[in-house]
Scaffold this motif. Structure first.
Motif, PDB file in Angstrom:
ATOM      1  N   THR A 153      36.660  62.988  48.863  1.00 55.64           N
ATOM      2  CA  THR A 153      38.092  62.893  48.528  1.00 55.64           C
ATOM      3  C   THR A 153      38.196  61.969  47.319  1.00 55.64           C
ATOM      4  O   THR A 153      37.260  61.206  47.032  1.00 55.64           O
ATOM      5  N   PHE A 154      39.338  62.021  46.633  1.00 52.02           N
ATOM      6  CA  PHE A 154      39.478  61.161  45.455  1.00 52.02           C
ATOM      7  C   PHE A 154      39.466  59.687  45.870  1.00 52.02           C
ATOM      8  O   PHE A 154      38.923  58.841  45.156  1.00 52.02           O
ATOM      9  N   ALA A 155      40.046  59.414  47.076  1.00 57.88           N
ATOM     10  CA  ALA A 155      40.061  58.021  47.561  1.00 57.88           C
ATOM     11  C   ALA A 155      38.632  57.501  47.735  1.00 57.88           C
ATOM     12  O   ALA A 155      38.325  56.366  47.369  1.00 57.88           O
ATOM     13  N   THR A 156      37.748  58.355  48.278  1.00 60.27           N
ATOM     14  CA  THR A 156      36.346  57.948  48.461  1.00 60.27           C
ATOM     15  C   THR A 156      35.692  57.710  47.108  1.00 60.27           C
ATOM     16  O   THR A 156      34.977  56.721  46.913  1.00 60.27           O
ATOM     17  N   ALA A 157      35.953  58.651  46.173  1.00 62.61           N
ATOM     18  CA  ALA A 157      35.365  58.528  44.826  1.00 62.61           C
ATOM     19  C   ALA A 157      35.858  57.254  44.156  1.00 62.61           C
ATOM     20  O   ALA A 157      35.091  56.548  43.496  1.00 62.61           O
ATOM     21  N   PHE A 158      37.152  56.935  44.349  1.00 65.04           N
ATOM     22  CA  PHE A 158      37.733  55.748  43.726  1.00 65.04           C
ATOM     23  C   PHE A 158      37.124  54.474  44.329  1.00 65.04           C
ATOM     24  O   PHE A 158      36.791  53.541  43.607  1.00 65.04           O
ATOM     25  N   LYS A 159      36.953  54.499  45.662  1.00 65.86           N
ATOM     26  CA  LYS A 159      36.390  53.332  46.335  1.00 65.86           C
ATOM     27  C   LYS A 159      34.953  53.093  45.851  1.00 65.86           C
ATOM     28  O   LYS A 159      34.549  51.955  45.590  1.00 65.86           O
ATOM     29  N   LYS A 160      34.213  54.205  45.697  1.00 69.87           N
ATOM     30  CA  LYS A 160      32.825  54.109  45.238  1.00 69.87           C
ATOM     31  C   LYS A 160      32.785  53.517  43.817  1.00 69.87           C
ATOM     32  O   LYS A 160      31.960  52.658  43.501  1.00 69.87           O
ATOM     33  N   SER A 161      33.712  53.998  42.990  1.00 67.26           N
ATOM     34  CA  SER A 161      33.794  53.537  41.602  1.00 67.26           C
ATOM     35  C   SER A 161      34.147  52.045  41.551  1.00 67.26           C
ATOM     36  O   SER A 161      33.557  51.275  40.779  1.00 67.26           O
ATOM     37  N   LEU A 162      35.091  51.648  42.416  1.00 65.36           N
ATOM     38  CA  LEU A 162      35.506  50.247  42.475  1.00 65.36           C
ATOM     39  C   LEU A 162      34.335  49.356  42.927  1.00 65.36           C
ATOM     40  O   LEU A 162      34.117  48.266  42.383  1.00 65.36           O
ATOM     41  N   MET A 163      33.579  49.853  43.897  1.00 68.75           N
ATOM     42  CA  MET A 163      32.422  49.091  44.405  1.00 68.75           C
ATOM     43  C   MET A 163      31.369  48.920  43.304  1.00 68.75           C
ATOM     44  O   MET A 163      30.788  47.841  43.150  1.00 68.75           O
ATOM     45  N   SER A 164      31.129  50.013  42.533  1.00 66.13           N
ATOM     46  CA  SER A 164      30.154  49.921  41.428  1.00 66.13           C
ATOM     47  C   SER A 164      30.595  48.859  40.438  1.00 66.13           C
ATOM     48  O   SER A 164      29.794  48.087  39.919  1.00 66.13           O
ATOM     49  N   PHE A 165      31.899  48.846  40.165  1.00 71.44           N
ATOM     50  CA  PHE A 165      32.442  47.883  39.214  1.00 71.44           C
ATOM     51  C   PHE A 165      32.322  46.455  39.752  1.00 71.44           C
ATOM     52  O   PHE A 165      31.886  45.549  39.040  1.00 71.44           O
ATOM     53  N   LEU A 166      32.697  46.297  41.027  1.00 69.14           N
ATOM     54  CA  LEU A 166      32.633  44.950  41.633  1.00 69.14           C
ATOM     55  C   LEU A 166      31.195  44.420  41.654  1.00 69.14           C
ATOM     56  O   LEU A 166      30.963  43.227  41.470  1.00 69.14           O
ATOM     57  N   ALA A 167      30.241  45.331  41.865  1.00 71.81           N
ATOM     58  CA  ALA A 167      28.832  44.919  41.898  1.00 71.81           C
ATOM     59  C   ALA A 167      28.423  44.291  40.570  1.00 71.81           C
ATOM     60  O   ALA A 167      27.586  43.390  40.528  1.00 71.81           O
ATOM     61  N   LEU A 168      29.024  44.781  39.473  1.00 72.15           N
ATOM     62  CA  LEU A 168      28.668  44.255  38.145  1.00 72.15           C
ATOM     63  C   LEU A 168      29.595  43.118  37.694  1.00 72.15           C
ATOM     64  O   LEU A 168      29.430  42.572  36.607  1.00 72.15           O
ATOM     65  N   SER A 169      30.581  42.773  38.518  1.00 76.17           N
ATOM     66  CA  SER A 169      31.577  41.781  38.084  1.00 76.17           C
ATOM     67  C   SER A 169      30.984  40.397  37.751  1.00 76.17           C
ATOM     68  O   SER A 169      31.440  39.768  36.792  1.00 76.17           O
ATOM     69  N   PRO A 170      29.965  39.889  38.488  1.00 75.23           N
ATOM     70  CA  PRO A 170      29.411  38.577  38.083  1.00 75.23           C
ATOM     71  C   PRO A 170      28.854  38.614  36.657  1.00 75.23           C
ATOM     72  O   PRO A 170      29.039  37.676  35.874  1.00 75.23           O
ATOM     73  N   MET A 171      28.203  39.755  36.331  1.00 71.12           N
ATOM     74  CA  MET A 171      27.618  39.877  34.997  1.00 71.12           C
ATOM     75  C   MET A 171      28.702  39.953  33.922  1.00 71.12           C
ATOM     76  O   MET A 171      28.601  39.324  32.877  1.00 71.12           O
ATOM     77  N   ILE A 172      29.750  40.708  34.223  1.00 70.73           N
ATOM     78  CA  ILE A 172      30.843  40.848  33.257  1.00 70.73           C
ATOM     79  C   ILE A 172      31.513  39.487  33.028  1.00 70.73           C
ATOM     80  O   ILE A 172      31.782  39.105  31.887  1.00 70.73           O
ATOM     81  N   LEU A 173      31.730  38.743  34.115  1.00 68.57           N
ATOM     82  CA  LEU A 173      32.323  37.396  33.991  1.00 68.57           C
ATOM     83  C   LEU A 173      31.426  36.488  33.154  1.00 68.57           C
ATOM     84  O   LEU A 173      31.907  35.716  32.312  1.00 68.57           O
ATOM     85  N   ALA A 174      30.111  36.591  33.386  1.00 66.61           N
ATOM     86  CA  ALA A 174      29.165  35.764  32.640  1.00 66.61           C
ATOM     87  C   ALA A 174      29.217  36.095  31.146  1.00 66.61           C
ATOM     88  O   ALA A 174      29.231  35.195  30.298  1.00 66.61           O
ATOM     89  N   VAL A 175      29.284  37.401  30.823  1.00 62.80           N
ATOM     90  CA  VAL A 175      29.348  37.807  29.405  1.00 62.80           C
ATOM     91  C   VAL A 175      30.624  37.261  28.772  1.00 62.80           C
ATOM     92  O   VAL A 175      30.598  36.703  27.669  1.00 62.80           O
ATOM     93  N   ILE A 176      31.747  37.385  29.494  1.00 62.07           N
ATOM     94  CA  ILE A 176      33.026  36.885  28.955  1.00 62.07           C
ATOM     95  C   ILE A 176      32.934  35.372  28.687  1.00 62.07           C
ATOM     96  O   ILE A 176      33.367  34.885  27.642  1.00 62.07           O
ATOM     97  N   GLY A 177      32.334  34.651  29.626  1.00 64.84           N
ATOM     98  CA  GLY A 177      32.164  33.205  29.448  1.00 64.84           C
ATOM     99  C   GLY A 177      31.320  32.875  28.232  1.00 64.84           C
ATOM    100  O   GLY A 177      31.659  32.005  27.425  1.00 64.84           O
ATOM    101  N   LEU A 178      30.224  33.621  28.073  1.00 65.11           N
ATOM    102  CA  LEU A 178      29.320  33.390  26.944  1.00 65.11           C
ATOM    103  C   LEU A 178      30.007  33.717  25.613  1.00 65.11           C
ATOM    104  O   LEU A 178      29.853  32.994  24.622  1.00 65.11           O
TER     105      LEU A 178
END
Lengths: 146, 167
Positions: free
Chosen positions: A9-34
């Motif tokens: 379902t689109f909700a499942t696909a969206f949740k999966k996409s959000l999880m992929s993004f959240l998994a990379l969030s520490p790295m994205i925050l680190a890049v922004i800080g740098l």
């Protein structure tokens, strides 16, 4: 390759996409800080001091300075405009703009963590070389026709 | 649903350590740096929303088999065309697109096409007027044509360098 005959379902696909993004969030925050640290301590004035050593060296300077600089594309063009006013060559300006948009030292750890060290090393070395070649070819091509 | 596995925690700890050092030796600049981080986050939050939605749409409409067909080993000219187009029209910082590319990579996106996408981002449509103002129209056209040619070349070289067994 994973087998998937069931349409999610689109909700499942969206949740999966959000999880992929959240998994990379520490790295994205680190890049922004740098990036924020670099923008604070490496100013456009400091960058402009790298240029003015002849056209050939300026291509290299433009590439290196573009690679160590950070910020949005618009800022890159504003800095390039300032450099042009100071008489920096087209070779240097184009290599600077190219490196600004395609290379970034601050993104390297994140890129390597997501895509692997080998891919990151190959891509950045190739991008560095392409920037030098494109800057040279673009100015040379223009001079052939105009 | 799989358990969330964070990437880049060590990198984040390293950056936090840098911030602690800066706050010890140059406390005055910390507020300025935090301001920059705040404005960067505000600017790229809509892009993150776009990337999450796009990834969801790709997951929903493109099954792994289709991703393999469009962007995998035998994707050919279509794969190159789509990734170049994606690179040209994508906005925001490169790292905002890592989650989507990472997700597609797990479903078969070739490394060469990732390189295509990343290099084609040098063609920035909203910034073309700046480029024309700075260098003139002929120069802008020449540079952007070269960017696309070299994006394709770079993708091909990356695919040659990273053989399937190494991926």
């Amino acid at each position: 390759m994973p087998k998937s005959n069931q349409q999610p379902t689109f909700a499942t696909a969206f949740k999966k996409s959000l999880m992929s993004f959240l998994a990379l969030s520490p790295m994205i925050l680190a890049v922004i800080g740098l990036v924020a640290l670099f923008q604070t301590y490496i100013t456009p004035d400091m960058l402009s001091k790298f240029f003015g050593h002849g056209e050939s060296l300026d291509i290299l300077d433009g590439t290196v300075v573009g690679a160590i600089s950070t910020g949005s594309g618009v800022i890159g063009y504003v800095v390039a405009d300032g450099l042009k006013q100071q008489g920096v060559s087209d070779y240097a300006l184009i290599s600077f703009i190219m490196a600004w948009t395609t290379l970034s030292l601050t993104h390297l750890p994140a890129e390597a963590s997501v895509f692997g060290i080998k891919f990151t090393a190959y891509r950045n070395i190739l991008t560095f070389l392409c920037t030098l070649v494109i800057a040279y070819l673009s100015v040379t091509t223009l001079r052939l026709f105009l | 649903m799989k358990k969330l596995k964070f990437k880049g925690l060590k990198f984040l700890l390293f950056v936090i350590a840098l911030f602690i050092l800066v706050s010890i030796f140059d406390f005055e600049n910390i507020a300025k740096i935090m301001d920059k981080i705040g404005s960067m986050l505000l600017r790229i939050l809509p892009i993150f929303a776009l990337v999450i939605t796009l990834t969801a749409i790709i997951n929903y409409f493109l099954k792994p088999e289709k991703i393999m067909r469009y962007f995998g080993e035998n994707s050919g000219i279509k794969g190159i065309f789509y990734t170049l187009l994606g690179g040209i029209i994508s906005h925001g910082p490169m790292y905002a697109w890592y989650p989507m590319l990472d997700d597609m990579r797990k479903h078969g996106l070739k490394f060469g096409l990732i390189a295509n996408f990343m290099y084609a981002r040098a063609v920035k449509i909203p910034l073309l007027p700046f480029m024309v103002g700075l260098f003139g129209l002929p120069f802008t056209v020449i540079v952007n044509v070269y960017i696309l040619i070299f994006a394709i070349l770079q993708g091909k070289i990356i695919d040659l360098l990273i053989k399937e067994k190494e991926k």
